[in-house]
Design a protein around this motif. Structure first.
Motif, PDB file in Angstrom:
ATOM      1  N   TYR A   8     -22.643 -22.428  62.807  1.00 36.43           N
ATOM      2  CA  TYR A   8     -22.725 -21.360  63.735  1.00 36.43           C
ATOM      3  C   TYR A   8     -23.481 -21.753  64.959  1.00 36.43           C
ATOM      4  O   TYR A   8     -24.600 -22.592  64.842  1.00 36.43           O
ATOM      5  N   ALA A   9     -22.926 -21.943  66.104  1.00 42.62           N
ATOM      6  CA  ALA A   9     -23.441 -22.423  67.338  1.00 42.62           C
ATOM      7  C   ALA A   9     -23.600 -20.944  68.511  1.00 42.62           C
ATOM      8  O   ALA A   9     -22.595 -20.303  68.662  1.00 42.62           O
ATOM      9  N   ALA A  10     -24.948 -20.890  68.610  1.00 46.72           N
ATOM     10  CA  ALA A  10     -25.022 -19.680  69.608  1.00 46.72           C
ATOM     11  C   ALA A  10     -25.574 -19.985  71.335  1.00 46.72           C
ATOM     12  O   ALA A  10     -25.912 -21.276  71.424  1.00 46.72           O
ATOM     13  N   GLY A  11     -25.111 -19.404  71.898  1.00 46.56           N
ATOM     14  CA  GLY A  11     -25.479 -19.609  73.306  1.00 46.56           C
ATOM     15  C   GLY A  11     -24.754 -18.404  74.400  1.00 46.56           C
ATOM     16  O   GLY A  11     -24.180 -17.365  73.684  1.00 46.56           O
ATOM     17  N   ALA A  12     -25.332 -18.349  75.304  1.00 49.34           N
ATOM     18  CA  ALA A  12     -24.796 -17.382  76.507  1.00 49.34           C
ATOM     19  C   ALA A  12     -23.428 -17.794  76.812  1.00 49.34           C
ATOM     20  O   ALA A  12     -22.640 -16.969  76.918  1.00 49.34           O
ATOM     21  N   PHE A  13     -22.999 -18.894  76.849  1.00 52.58           N
ATOM     22  CA  PHE A  13     -21.991 -19.508  77.388  1.00 52.58           C
ATOM     23  C   PHE A  13     -21.469 -18.946  78.521  1.00 52.58           C
ATOM     24  O   PHE A  13     -20.584 -18.434  78.996  1.00 52.58           O
ATOM     25  N   ASP A  14     -22.424 -18.796  79.537  1.00 56.73           N
ATOM     26  CA  ASP A  14     -22.195 -18.141  80.841  1.00 56.73           C
ATOM     27  C   ASP A  14     -21.909 -19.312  81.820  1.00 56.73           C
ATOM     28  O   ASP A  14     -22.216 -20.248  81.675  1.00 56.73           O
ATOM     29  N   LEU A  15     -21.052 -19.222  82.643  1.00 60.38           N
ATOM     30  CA  LEU A  15     -20.668 -20.240  83.611  1.00 60.38           C
ATOM     31  C   LEU A  15     -20.073 -21.524  82.674  1.00 60.38           C
ATOM     32  O   LEU A  15     -20.859 -22.523  82.872  1.00 60.38           O
ATOM     33  N   PHE A  16     -19.317 -21.115  81.891  1.00 59.30           N
ATOM     34  CA  PHE A  16     -18.851 -22.532  80.841  1.00 59.30           C
ATOM     35  C   PHE A  16     -18.748 -23.690  81.465  1.00 59.30           C
ATOM     36  O   PHE A  16     -18.088 -23.803  82.532  1.00 59.30           O
ATOM     37  N   HIS A  17     -19.284 -24.766  80.855  1.00 55.14           N
ATOM     38  CA  HIS A  17     -19.385 -26.069  81.547  1.00 55.14           C
ATOM     39  C   HIS A  17     -19.267 -27.020  80.458  1.00 55.14           C
ATOM     40  O   HIS A  17     -19.220 -26.899  79.380  1.00 55.14           O
ATOM     41  N   ILE A  18     -19.610 -28.374  81.015  1.00 56.36           N
ATOM     42  CA  ILE A  18     -19.215 -29.484  79.944  1.00 56.36           C
ATOM     43  C   ILE A  18     -20.344 -29.388  78.849  1.00 56.36           C
ATOM     44  O   ILE A  18     -19.802 -29.820  77.762  1.00 56.36           O
ATOM     45  N   GLY A  19     -21.497 -28.906  79.308  1.00 54.99           N
ATOM     46  CA  GLY A  19     -22.522 -28.913  78.170  1.00 54.99           C
ATOM     47  C   GLY A  19     -21.993 -28.070  77.104  1.00 54.99           C
ATOM     48  O   GLY A  19     -22.335 -28.215  75.900  1.00 54.99           O
ATOM     49  N   HIS A  20     -21.576 -26.844  77.281  1.00 52.74           N
ATOM     50  CA  HIS A  20     -21.112 -25.770  76.374  1.00 52.74           C
ATOM     51  C   HIS A  20     -20.097 -26.578  75.541  1.00 52.74           C
ATOM     52  O   HIS A  20     -20.063 -26.411  74.150  1.00 52.74           O
ATOM     53  N   LEU A  21     -19.228 -27.115  76.025  1.00 54.23           N
ATOM     54  CA  LEU A  21     -18.037 -27.697  75.367  1.00 54.23           C
ATOM     55  C   LEU A  21     -18.412 -28.982  74.472  1.00 54.23           C
ATOM     56  O   LEU A  21     -17.900 -28.961  73.379  1.00 54.23           O
ATOM     57  N   ASN A  22     -19.501 -29.614  75.322  1.00 54.47           N
ATOM     58  CA  ASN A  22     -19.997 -30.722  74.182  1.00 54.47           C
ATOM     59  C   ASN A  22     -20.533 -30.127  72.701  1.00 54.47           C
ATOM     60  O   ASN A  22     -20.344 -30.640  71.975  1.00 54.47           O
ATOM     61  N   ILE A  23     -21.376 -29.130  72.982  1.00 47.33           N
ATOM     62  CA  ILE A  23     -21.955 -28.275  71.842  1.00 47.33           C
ATOM     63  C   ILE A  23     -21.013 -27.959  70.801  1.00 47.33           C
ATOM     64  O   ILE A  23     -20.942 -28.219  69.599  1.00 47.33           O
ATOM     65  N   LEU A  24     -19.858 -27.288  71.278  1.00 49.72           N
ATOM     66  CA  LEU A  24     -18.820 -26.947  70.539  1.00 49.72           C
ATOM     67  C   LEU A  24     -18.162 -28.062  69.713  1.00 49.72           C
ATOM     68  O   LEU A  24     -17.879 -27.800  68.413  1.00 49.72           O
TER      69      LEU A  24
END
Length: 153
Positions: free
Chosen positions: A7-23
């Motif tokens: 389970y990975a939680a986040g706002a994922f607002d303004l989806f960017h490379i940091g979000h992609l890296n976590i997923l």
């Protein structure tokens, strides 16, 4: 063989490379990845911010990512409540939480129910906060009246 659910939680607002890296990193550590997309109401409650992108659109963006098996709206402030609903085995978080009061509490609470907390490197080059500040600056600049051109004499 048992399936490891992450389970990975986040706002994922303004989806960017940091979000992609976590997923991407999270999916490499589990068989089935659930992404919890924090609701607009929870963002207001926990961070005091309004997301730029509405929840329905953030859910669509995250669920379309090839690393995500399931995207759910996170509508409660307590991650343990999400665990009670989803029964994941491992919780993924950016390492900006490691060693903090919130992170240590999360580790204790999850350890009590057998959930491992795994931290991934925080992407320093990009964050939603930085992107939000840039948007705010652009919005403020566009709200300024245009300079009046002077006629040459």
């Amino acid at each position: 063989m048992t399936r490891r659910v992450g389970y990975a939680a986040g706002a994922f607002d303004l989806f960017h490379i940091g979000h992609l890296n976590i997923l991407k990193h999270a999916k490499s550590e589990c068989d089935y990845l659930i992404a919890g997309v924090v609701s607009d109401e929870m963002l207001r409650l926990t961070k005091g911010i309004d997301p730029v992108v509405p929840l329905a659109e953030r859910l669509e963006i995250v669920s379309s990512n090839r690393f995500v098996d399931q995207a759910v709206a996170e509508t409660v402030p307590d991650k343990l409540d999400m665990w009670r609903e989803l029964r994941f085995d491992v919780f993924f978080k950016g390492d900006d939480w490691r060693g903090t009061e919130k992170g240590l509490r999360l580790e204790r609470e999850f350890a009590a129910v057998g959930v491992e907390v795994v931290y991934f490197p925080y992407t320093m080059s990009t964050s939603s906060t930085v992107l939000r500040r840039a948007l705010d600056a652009l919005t403020a600049a566009s709200a300024q009246p245009a300079p009046v051109a002077r006629a040459a004499h």
